[in-house]
Design a protein around this motif. Structure first.
Motif, PDB file in Angstrom:
ATOM      1  N   SER A 189       5.287  11.390  -0.009  1.00  0.00           N
ATOM      2  CA  SER A 189       4.710  12.714   0.191  1.00  0.00           C
ATOM      3  C   SER A 189       5.731  13.820  -0.053  1.00  0.00           C
ATOM      4  CB  SER A 189       4.188  12.798   1.623  1.00  0.00           C
ATOM      5  OG  SER A 189       3.689  14.080   1.865  1.00  0.00           O
ATOM      6  N   GLY A 190       5.228  15.047  -0.091  1.00  0.00           N
ATOM      7  CA  GLY A 190       6.125  16.202  -0.083  1.00  0.00           C
ATOM      8  C   GLY A 190       6.668  16.321   1.334  1.00  0.00           C
TER       9      GLY A 190
ATOM     10  N   ALA B 225      -2.420  10.082   5.943  1.00  0.00           N
ATOM     11  CA  ALA B 225      -1.727   8.794   5.978  1.00  0.00           C
ATOM     12  C   ALA B 225      -1.885   8.065   7.320  1.00  0.00           C
ATOM     13  CB  ALA B 225      -0.254   8.998   5.629  1.00  0.00           C
ATOM     14  N   PRO B 226      -1.765   8.778   8.506  1.00  0.00           N
ATOM     15  CA  PRO B 226      -1.948   8.028   9.765  1.00  0.00           C
ATOM     16  C   PRO B 226      -3.323   7.355   9.835  1.00  0.00           C
ATOM     17  CG  PRO B 226      -0.947  10.155  10.205  1.00  0.00           C
ATOM     18  CD  PRO B 226      -1.315  10.155   8.756  1.00  0.00           C
TER      19      PRO B 226
ATOM     20  N   ILE C 221       0.868  -1.177   0.000  1.00  0.00           N
ATOM     21  CA  ILE C 221       0.000   0.000   0.000  1.00  0.00           C
ATOM     22  C   ILE C 221       0.908   1.232   0.000  1.00  0.00           C
ATOM     23  CG2 ILE C 221      -1.754   1.292   1.264  1.00  0.00           C
ATOM     24  CD1 ILE C 221      -2.531  -1.449   2.558  1.00  0.00           C
ATOM     25  N   LEU C 222       0.648   2.127  -0.948  1.00  0.00           N
ATOM     26  CA  LEU C 222       1.390   3.390  -1.003  1.00  0.00           C
ATOM     27  C   LEU C 222       0.382   4.501  -0.724  1.00  0.00           C
ATOM     28  CD1 LEU C 222       3.344   2.601  -4.311  1.00  0.00           C
ATOM     29  CD2 LEU C 222       4.089   2.185  -1.966  1.00  0.00           C
ATOM     30  N   SER C 223       0.825   5.518   0.013  1.00  0.00           N
ATOM     31  CA  SER C 223      -0.157   6.552   0.355  1.00  0.00           C
ATOM     32  C   SER C 223       0.493   7.933   0.435  1.00  0.00           C
ATOM     33  CB  SER C 223      -0.797   6.196   1.703  1.00  0.00           C
ATOM     34  OG  SER C 223      -1.563   7.276   2.167  1.00  0.00           O
ATOM     35  N   ASP C 224      -0.203   8.915  -0.114  1.00  0.00           N
ATOM     36  CA  ASP C 224       0.179  10.314   0.066  1.00  0.00           C
ATOM     37  C   ASP C 224      -0.024  10.646   1.550  1.00  0.00           C
ATOM     38  OD1 ASP C 224       0.851  12.865  -0.394  1.00  0.00           O
ATOM     39  OD2 ASP C 224      -0.995  13.438  -1.439  1.00  0.00           O
ATOM     40  N   TYR C 225       0.590  11.726   2.053  1.00  0.00           N
ATOM     41  CA  TYR C 225       0.369  12.015   3.476  1.00  0.00           C
ATOM     42  C   TYR C 225      -0.951  12.732   3.705  1.00  0.00           C
ATOM     43  CZ  TYR C 225       1.158  12.908   8.360  1.00  0.00           C
ATOM     44  OH  TYR C 225       1.019  12.913   9.716  1.00  0.00           O
ATOM     45  N   SER C 226      -1.145  13.893   2.966  1.00  0.00           N
ATOM     46  CA  SER C 226      -2.400  14.601   3.235  1.00  0.00           C
ATOM     47  C   SER C 226      -3.333  14.597   2.030  1.00  0.00           C
ATOM     48  CB  SER C 226      -2.165  16.045   3.675  1.00  0.00           C
ATOM     49  OG  SER C 226      -0.849  16.420   3.518  1.00  0.00           O
ATOM     50  N   LEU C 227      -4.579  14.252   2.327  1.00  0.00           N
ATOM     51  CA  LEU C 227      -5.638  14.246   1.317  1.00  0.00           C
ATOM     52  C   LEU C 227      -6.787  15.060   1.900  1.00  0.00           C
ATOM     53  CD1 LEU C 227      -4.632  10.879   1.515  1.00  0.00           C
ATOM     54  CD2 LEU C 227      -5.592  11.207  -0.764  1.00  0.00           C
TER      55      LEU C 227
END
Ligand code: ADP
Length: 383
Positions: A90-91, A70-71, A59-65
């Motif tokens: 993420s950035g 992500a948490p 699973i890959l995930s950006d931090y903020s959406l």
């Protein structure tokens, strides 16, 4: 690359709301792997994808959406598929957040402008996940082995205990008639009274028969254990067998004032081809048990024929057997109450011999019994 070498597609779920980033990542991954790629851009779609597609590799995930991060995604992923590695891409989010995420269980954190690191990070995560899986399997196998060992140890201890009980029963069983023989022989030598002498001889005879019975049981159980039970079938008349059984047991029944009832043999049961000595012994063991455990009333036995099978029964009005003991009393050395040997005598071999002989005759043996309501033993043999 690992997945390409294995010739199977790398199953990726990517949580990212920027279409451009999705395309970029897909392109990078496609260069390195055969790819089974899914991307989602919000919490609902992420959860749905986890539910529908449990067999993921990573699973890959950006931090903020928008409204999600992500948490929170990691918490959900840990709930649905705790073994799938989770990498945050993420950035810059600051060291503190990155460390928190790693503490929470993410396997890596990659900056979007350092994507060259991505494939090696995925490979490492996959290797670690595989190692964990192998370790978990090995631990599971070890647990199973431990359980099997514990059961085997318990069985060995139980069997050891049963053998000790058997030996102590046996020494009692052998010593009782031996004492009778030695003691009454001495009395016989010293006595001049012919009436007393006759009585002593009868007692010596009875003791000899008891000893003979014990020796025969030991020989039988040794043959059974060595798989040396041979069946020798001849044409026999059931009446002869029943008469013989009655004749050898009658005196014991009279001594205890218990009635031995033999039901009439139906015409279609009169002749059969079987091993007469085994059938005799099965009946003798069951009937003498009936007598041993009955202090008032009767022991009844009989036979009927149904569909090419002879069904025998031996019923008594004795102490009965609790239901939880029914499955074990056919095992060698087993007795309902170990202390009962002192009260009733016995080696714990009779039923086990009877069962082996019934099975040698391709039949079955079972019982119905309740404490205080007597017991009925049934066995059937095909004819
Ligand atoms: P034993 O020599 O002790 O009689 P068996 O193998 O013949 O050995 O029987 C095993 C145990 O089953 C007995 O010790 C007794 O506890 C129980 N049992 C067998 N037959 C009867 C019966 N007819 N009534 C009550 N208990 C019985």
């Amino acid at each position: 690359m690992k997945a390409k070498e294995q010739n199977s597609a790398l199953r990726v779920l990517y949580l990212e709301d920027s279409k451009l980033d999705v395309e970029l990542l897909r392109t990078i991954l496609e260069e390195a792997y055969q790819l089974d790629f899914t991307s989602v851009d919000n919490q609902q779609a992420f959860e749905k994808a986890l539910l529908n597609k449990k067999s993921l590799d990573i699973i890959l995930s950006d931090y903020s959406l928008p409204g999600f991060d992500a948490p929170a995604a990691l918490t959900i992923a840990q709930k649905y598929c705790p073994d799938i590695p989770f990498i945050c891409i993420s950035g810059t989010i600051g060291e503190e957040k990155a460390v928190e995420l790693l503490k929470q269980g993410a396997v890596d954190y990659i900056l979007k402008d350092r994507m060259a690191r991505l494939t090696s990070s995925i490979d490492r995560a996959m290797n670690e996940a595989e190692e964990k899986r192998i370790l978990a399997e090995a631990q599971e196998a070890l647990k199973k082995q431990n359980k099997e060992l514990r059961i085997a140890k318990q069985k060995a201890e139980e069997s050891d205990h049963l053998k000790s009980v058997f030996l102590s029963n046996m020494s009692h069983e052998v010593r009782t008639p031996m004492n009778g023989i030695v003691g009454f022989s001495e009395l016989l030598i010293r006595s001049d009274d012919p009436i007393k002498q006759a009585k002593y001889v009868r007692t010596i005879q009875n003791s000899c028969e008891q000893l003979m019975h014990i020796i025969n049981s030991i020989v039988d159980i040794s043959l059974i254990e060595a798989n040396q039970v041979h069946v020798s079938k001849t044409e026999v008349e059931l009446e002869h067998i029943f008469n013989y059984v009655n004749s050898i047991l009658q005196e014991d029944f009279e001594r205890k004032s218990i009635h031995l009832k033999q039901l009439e043999i139906p015409e279609n049961c009169c002749e059969l081809t079987t091993d007469a000595s085994k059938l005799t012994q099965i009946l003798t063991n069951l009937i003498s048990n009936g007598l041993k455990f009955t202090s008032q009333g009767f022991v009844e036995y009989g036979v009927r024929r149904q569909n090419g099978t002879l069904h025998f029964h031996v019923r008594d009005t004795g102490i009965g057997i609790p239901e939880e003991k029914h499955p074990i009393i056919f095992e060698r050395f087993r007795q309902v109450e170990e202390g009962n040997t002192r009260k009733y005598g016995g080696s714990g071999l009779g039923l086990s011999i009877a069962k082996s002989f019934v099975e040698a005759l391709e039949g079955q043996i079972w019982l119905q019994s309740k404490p205080g309501e007597g017991s009925t033993f049934f066995f059937s043999i095909p004819v």
